[in-house]
Design an enzyme around this catalytic site. Sequence first.
Site, PDB file in Angstrom:
ATOM      1  N   TRP A  38       0.828  -1.386   0.165  1.00  0.00           N
ATOM      2  CA  TRP A  38       0.274  -0.370  -0.537  1.00  0.00           C
ATOM      3  C   TRP A  38       0.651   1.554   0.033  1.00  0.00           C
ATOM      4  CZ3 TRP A  38      -4.407  -0.780  -2.232  1.00  0.00           C
ATOM      5  CH2 TRP A  38      -4.568  -1.743  -1.704  1.00  0.00           C
ATOM      6  N   ASP A  89      -2.102   6.867   6.551  1.00  0.00           N
ATOM      7  CA  ASP A  89      -2.786   5.624   6.090  1.00  0.00           C
ATOM      8  C   ASP A  89      -3.324   5.043   7.258  1.00  0.00           C
ATOM      9  OD1 ASP A  89      -4.152   3.586   4.692  1.00  0.00           O
ATOM     10  OD2 ASP A  89      -3.039   3.177   2.851  1.00  0.00           O
ATOM     11  N   LYS A 136     -12.725  -1.847   6.313  1.00  0.00           N
ATOM     12  CA  LYS A 136     -12.098  -2.504   7.006  1.00  0.00           C
ATOM     13  C   LYS A 136     -12.212  -2.572   8.322  1.00  0.00           C
ATOM     14  CE  LYS A 136      -9.021  -3.246   3.791  1.00  0.00           C
ATOM     15  NZ  LYS A 136      -7.807  -2.091   3.780  1.00  0.00           N
TER      16      LYS A 136
END
Length: 359
Positions: A100, A167, A191
């Site tokens: 990511w 993030d 999530k």
Amino acid sequence: MPIYNFSAGPGMLPAPVLREVQAQFLSYKESGVSIVEMSHRSKRFTELARHLEERLRRLMAIPDEYAVLWLQGGATLQFSMVPMNLKTAGRFAYLDSGVWSQKAIADARRVGTVDVIGSARGVGYSELPTWPETIQGADYLHLTLNNTIEGTRYTALPETDVPLVADVSSNILAEHIDVRRFGLLYAGAQKNIGPAGLTVVIVRRDLISERDVPSYLSYENHVDTLLNTPSTFSMYVAERVLAWIEAEGGVDEMERRNRLKSERLYRALDTSSLFRPLVTDTTSRSLTNIPFTTGNEETDEAFRLYAEARDLIELGGHRSVGGLRASLYNAMPLEGVERLVDTMHEFEQEGHHVSYKNV
Ligand SMILES: *Cc1c(COP(=O)(O)O)cnc(C)c1O
């Protein structure tokens, strides 16, 4: 027997919330219309959006100097919105801790000059990158606070005057995050917050300024207002999930449970003669995403199917690293982890890794 869903995202949501959403779906609060048929400018929805923000501010102790934005486009759109909106000198510092981070770096490169000031690529991302003592001359420093795919998480942060951007897609509301340490935090909702289609950005107001970019892409246009139709259904469910977290005792309680759950699984992995965790450095182990393996691709797959047949689903690792992975978000009860650990023992004792044929 319940099904335990170890998916990394979209992840498991609290069952009481899903039942409430189902019960309210055709007629939201006895209005006679579904939440998905309701104007985002209506009094009912405006109230819901206000409650959503208030709950998030309470749960994360977000100070007034920070704006909370409810966007779409996932964490992925933030990979480019962050540099577009925070660009002044046009130099951005990044820590590369996995897949990511790499995606965030690639998009930032389209907007300015990226300095990767630390990378864990050399160790296959099984550890976190180190960073230089002084960090200067960058508009911000970006890091992926919890690495969903590789299973690492930062427990220490760089000391710098450069605003930190993180993030937090896979650890928001799962553990304490000190908002004041950051200039900006962002997360896709799917999530730990609610359904996909919703992204939350928590940004210090003094970092926001007018930008010459298409209207949706400018943070300024989203501050304290709904620029366009947001992901109304996702916001509704998110508000209910946050209410559930508050009722259960807040983020401290979520973190306590997540520590208990992850410790249970790490202990089993550390002492197993068949399975091993991919992250061995105990200080940087994720509480929410735990990749593991037997070291043999076929045995990993055999275990995945063995577990699935016992209602423990979505244990496959990310396609980029393979192996196995258990995601233990807030809605995963301790019993789910205990079932997983027991199932690992059974698999090991039954010797399936030697002569595995069928489930
Ligand atoms: C899942 C995830 C993403 C991607 O999120 P999307 O909402 O699908 O864009 C980005 N970063 C992290 C850390 C993630 O866990």
